[in-house]
Scaffold this motif. Structure first.
Motif, PDB file in Angstrom:
ATOM      1  N   PRO A  14      13.136 -47.065  94.543  1.00 23.38           N
ATOM      2  CA  PRO A  14      13.733 -48.371  94.226  1.00 23.38           C
ATOM      3  C   PRO A  14      15.193 -48.209  93.827  1.00 23.38           C
ATOM      4  CG  PRO A  14      12.522 -47.554  92.347  1.00 23.38           C
ATOM      5  CD  PRO A  14      12.325 -46.536  93.446  1.00 23.38           C
ATOM      6  N   LEU A  15      15.929 -49.318  93.829  1.00 24.28           N
ATOM      7  CA  LEU A  15      17.266 -49.284  93.265  1.00 24.28           C
ATOM      8  C   LEU A  15      17.161 -48.911  91.786  1.00 24.28           C
ATOM      9  CD1 LEU A  15      18.939 -52.470  94.804  1.00 24.28           C
ATOM     10  CD2 LEU A  15      19.449 -50.085  95.350  1.00 24.28           C
ATOM     11  N   GLY A  16      18.177 -48.239  91.303  1.00 24.39           N
ATOM     12  CA  GLY A  16      18.125 -47.770  89.923  1.00 24.39           C
ATOM     13  C   GLY A  16      17.793 -46.289  89.871  1.00 24.39           C
ATOM     14  N   THR A  17      17.316 -45.841  88.723  1.00 25.98           N
ATOM     15  CA  THR A  17      17.132 -44.413  88.483  1.00 25.98           C
ATOM     16  C   THR A  17      15.666 -44.006  88.522  1.00 25.98           C
ATOM     17  OG1 THR A  17      19.124 -44.313  87.111  1.00 25.98           O
ATOM     18  CG2 THR A  17      17.515 -42.549  86.826  1.00 25.98           C
ATOM     19  N   THR A  18      15.402 -42.894  89.195  1.00 23.59           N
ATOM     20  CA  THR A  18      14.066 -42.301  89.272  1.00 23.59           C
ATOM     21  C   THR A  18      14.168 -40.821  88.910  1.00 23.59           C
ATOM     22  OG1 THR A  18      13.436 -43.816  91.067  1.00 23.59           O
ATOM     23  CG2 THR A  18      12.084 -41.838  90.771  1.00 23.59           C
ATOM     24  N   TRP A  19      13.211 -40.342  88.127  1.00 20.88           N
ATOM     25  CA  TRP A  19      13.153 -38.909  87.809  1.00 20.88           C
ATOM     26  C   TRP A  19      12.214 -38.220  88.778  1.00 20.88           C
ATOM     27  CZ3 TRP A  19      16.023 -36.051  84.523  1.00 20.88           C
ATOM     28  CH2 TRP A  19      16.819 -36.751  83.597  1.00 20.88           C
ATOM     29  N   ILE A  20      12.680 -37.118  89.350  1.00 19.87           N
ATOM     30  CA  ILE A  20      11.892 -36.352  90.313  1.00 19.87           C
ATOM     31  C   ILE A  20      11.791 -34.913  89.834  1.00 19.87           C
ATOM     32  CG2 ILE A  20      11.778 -35.489  92.691  1.00 19.87           C
ATOM     33  CD1 ILE A  20      13.260 -37.975  93.578  1.00 19.87           C
ATOM     34  N   THR A  21      10.605 -34.377  89.887  1.00 26.32           N
ATOM     35  CA  THR A  21      10.403 -32.970  89.529  1.00 26.32           C
ATOM     36  C   THR A  21      10.219 -32.150  90.791  1.00 26.32           C
ATOM     37  OG1 THR A  21       9.369 -33.541  87.413  1.00 26.32           O
ATOM     38  CG2 THR A  21       8.964 -31.324  88.269  1.00 26.32           C
ATOM     39  N   LEU A  22      11.071 -31.165  90.972  1.00 27.12           N
ATOM     40  CA  LEU A  22      10.977 -30.256  92.115  1.00 27.12           C
ATOM     41  C   LEU A  22      10.242 -29.002  91.653  1.00 27.12           C
ATOM     42  CD1 LEU A  22      14.610 -30.611  93.536  1.00 27.12           C
ATOM     43  CD2 LEU A  22      12.552 -31.888  94.179  1.00 27.12           C
ATOM     44  N   ARG A  23       9.018 -28.851  92.128  1.00 27.44           N
ATOM     45  CA  ARG A  23       8.165 -27.756  91.680  1.00 27.44           C
ATOM     46  C   ARG A  23       8.625 -26.418  92.235  1.00 27.44           C
ATOM     47  NH1 ARG A  23       5.544 -29.833  87.368  1.00 27.44           N
ATOM     48  NH2 ARG A  23       4.573 -31.851  87.880  1.00 27.44           N
ATOM     49  N   ASN A  24       8.601 -25.418  91.406  1.00 32.32           N
ATOM     50  CA  ASN A  24       8.865 -24.052  91.825  1.00 32.32           C
ATOM     51  C   ASN A  24       7.529 -23.314  91.845  1.00 32.32           C
ATOM     52  OD1 ASN A  24       9.641 -21.447  92.289  1.00 32.32           O
ATOM     53  ND2 ASN A  24      11.218 -21.392  90.699  1.00 32.32           N
ATOM     54  N   ASP A  25       6.938 -23.212  93.021  1.00 33.31           N
ATOM     55  CA  ASP A  25       5.602 -22.631  93.137  1.00 33.31           C
ATOM     56  C   ASP A  25       5.559 -21.144  92.776  1.00 33.31           C
ATOM     57  OD1 ASP A  25       4.617 -25.063  93.942  1.00 33.31           O
ATOM     58  OD2 ASP A  25       4.901 -24.651  96.084  1.00 33.31           O
ATOM     59  N   ASN A  26       6.736 -20.512  92.780  1.00 33.46           N
ATOM     60  CA  ASN A  26       6.766 -19.075  92.488  1.00 33.46           C
ATOM     61  C   ASN A  26       7.334 -18.791  91.098  1.00 33.46           C
ATOM     62  OD1 ASN A  26       5.838 -18.387  95.123  1.00 33.46           O
ATOM     63  ND2 ASN A  26       7.908 -18.779  95.909  1.00 33.46           N
ATOM     64  N   SER A  27       7.270 -19.812  90.218  1.00 29.88           N
ATOM     65  CA  SER A  27       7.898 -19.655  88.902  1.00 29.88           C
ATOM     66  C   SER A  27       7.302 -18.489  88.111  1.00 29.88           C
ATOM     67  CB  SER A  27       7.763 -20.956  88.102  1.00 29.88           C
ATOM     68  OG  SER A  27       6.390 -21.311  87.963  1.00 29.88           O
ATOM     69  N   ALA A  28       6.018 -18.215  88.298  1.00 28.73           N
ATOM     70  CA  ALA A  28       5.382 -17.119  87.553  1.00 28.73           C
ATOM     71  C   ALA A  28       5.951 -15.776  87.969  1.00 28.73           C
ATOM     72  CB  ALA A  28       3.870 -17.151  87.775  1.00 28.73           C
ATOM     73  N   ASP A  29       6.395 -15.690  89.228  1.00 27.54           N
ATOM     74  CA  ASP A  29       6.899 -14.426  89.744  1.00 27.54           C
ATOM     75  C   ASP A  29       8.381 -14.216  89.446  1.00 27.54           C
ATOM     76  OD1 ASP A  29       4.383 -13.890  90.809  1.00 27.54           O
ATOM     77  OD2 ASP A  29       4.856 -14.957  92.671  1.00 27.54           O
ATOM     78  N   ASN A  30       9.175 -15.280  89.578  1.00 27.86           N
ATOM     79  CA  ASN A  30      10.617 -15.093  89.434  1.00 27.86           C
ATOM     80  C   ASN A  30      11.188 -15.644  88.128  1.00 27.86           C
ATOM     81  OD1 ASN A  30      10.760 -17.898  89.765  1.00 27.86           O
ATOM     82  ND2 ASN A  30      11.159 -17.753  91.967  1.00 27.86           N
ATOM     83  N   GLY A  31      10.329 -16.233  87.297  1.00 27.08           N
ATOM     84  CA  GLY A  31      10.782 -16.714  86.000  1.00 27.08           C
ATOM     85  C   GLY A  31      11.528 -18.026  86.026  1.00 27.08           C
ATOM     86  N   ALA A  32      11.742 -18.597  87.210  1.00 26.54           N
ATOM     87  CA  ALA A  32      12.461 -19.865  87.327  1.00 26.54           C
ATOM     88  C   ALA A  32      11.532 -21.022  86.994  1.00 26.54           C
ATOM     89  CB  ALA A  32      13.009 -20.033  88.746  1.00 26.54           C
ATOM     90  N   SER A  33      12.063 -22.022  86.333  1.00 24.24           N
ATOM     91  CA  SER A  33      11.273 -23.186  85.954  1.00 24.24           C
ATOM     92  C   SER A  33      11.437 -24.308  86.989  1.00 24.24           C
ATOM     93  CB  SER A  33      11.715 -23.687  84.572  1.00 24.24           C
ATOM     94  OG  SER A  33      13.084 -24.040  84.593  1.00 24.24           O
ATOM     95  N   ASP A  34      10.597 -25.339  86.852  1.00 24.69           N
ATOM     96  CA  ASP A  34      10.737 -26.507  87.709  1.00 24.69           C
ATOM     97  C   ASP A  34      12.077 -27.184  87.428  1.00 24.69           C
ATOM     98  OD1 ASP A  34       8.190 -25.991  88.597  1.00 24.69           O
ATOM     99  OD2 ASP A  34       7.238 -27.451  87.266  1.00 24.69           O
ATOM    100  N   LEU A  35      12.599 -27.882  88.459  1.00 27.03           N
ATOM    101  CA  LEU A  35      13.876 -28.576  88.322  1.00 27.03           C
ATOM    102  C   LEU A  35      13.633 -30.081  88.184  1.00 27.03           C
ATOM    103  CD1 LEU A  35      17.007 -28.605  88.463  1.00 27.03           C
ATOM    104  CD2 LEU A  35      16.777 -28.895  90.949  1.00 27.03           C
TER     105      LEU A  35
END
Length: 275
Positions: A14-35
């Motif tokens: 929709p018009l306006g602001t939306t929050w989206i989470t980009l999952r990092n499926d390999n976060s356990a391996d590389n230590g990176a968190s979801d964005l």
């Protein structure tokens, strides 16, 4: 082009602001968190439904304008690009340079679209009033983007604009556009794709033989370095009227937009090179 399952990856926003989470499926391996990504849709004033995309993360703010056109005086009124009345800091701006990229339009200052349409309406009325068999053929360079023209014609001339089915389908959910367009070939104003006055209207020819059309070309591409001392309309011949109608920023409008927000990095793109 995208494969049969591309729709499952598309989510309308929709018009306006939306929050989206980009999952990092390999976060356990590389230590990176979801964005977590904040996406804001902002009307772009290019055509009906056009938007700019503002992307924000904790570390970065990116604006993708897409095709857009803002009057210079309206820039301070874009609320989504201001905080406490001041322009936000933009790290990267991807900006439409359709006319800036062409030296022919380097100094163009296109007229306000509403004013251009008002001038064209006067000529259309004069043509229609001359003879009951006179008709108007709007000759556009694109299929959509002329909805304000349809409204002006209906409001000032009293005619709904004939739009062929393949284009009118875009408006099935937009009642305010459906109300001023029609599938009735008997309308005296047609929205057609033929650019030359000796070309047949493919879907209009059953009603064409006893009619005389004035072709009205709505485009800025023939106007080169237009400036405010020039007329916004001109007759190419007795049956062809050119109207300086721009849906992209002029060079001066683009410079004003970019200078106002002063992004750290600018990436330009033009309509010519988009696939």
């Amino acid at each position: 082009m995208f494969g049969e399952n591309y729709r499952k990856h598309i989510k309308p926003l929709p018009l306006g602001t939306t929050w989206i989470t980009l999952r990092n499926d390999n976060s356990a391996d590389n230590g990176a968190s979801d964005l977590c990504l904040e996406v804001t849709l902002i009307p772009a004033e290019h055509c009906l439904g056009s938007v700019m995309f503002l992307f924000r993360t904790r570390d970065m703010t990116i604006l993708f304008t897409g095709d857009f056109r803002f009057d210079t005086n309206d820039i301070p009124n874009i609320d989504q690009l201001h905080t406490d009345g001041k322009p936000i800091q933009i790290d990267v701006m991807y900006v439409d340079t359709t006319f800036q990229a062409n030296e022919q339009y380097a100094n163009a200052e296109f007229p306000n679209r509403r004013y251009a349409v008002e001038c064209a309406i006067v000529e259309m009325k004069n043509w229609l009033d001359k003879n009951e068999n006179n008709c108007i053929a709007l000759s556009p360079p694109a299929k959509i983007g002329y909805e304000e023209v349809f409204n002006s014609i209906y409001n000032h001339l009293g005619y709904k604009v004939y739009v062929r089915d393949e284009v009118r389908k875009y408006y099935t959910e937009i009642q305010e556009v459906l109300d001023v367009t029609t599938d009735d070939l008997n309308s005296r104003v047609h929205f057609c794709s033929d650019k030359m006055e000796n070309g047949f209207h493919v879907n209009c020819k059953i009603n064409r033989y006893n009619k005389t059309f004035l072709y009205v070309r709505l485009s800025a591409y023939k106007w080169g370095n237009w400036n405010t001392n020039q007329n916004v309309i001109c007759y190419e011949n007795q049956k062809r009227l050119n109207v300086c109608f721009a849906t992209h920023c002029s060079s001066s409008e683009l410079k004003a937009f970019v200078n106002y927000f002063a992004p750290k990095k600018i990436v330009g793109f033009s309509e010519e090179y988009r696939g």
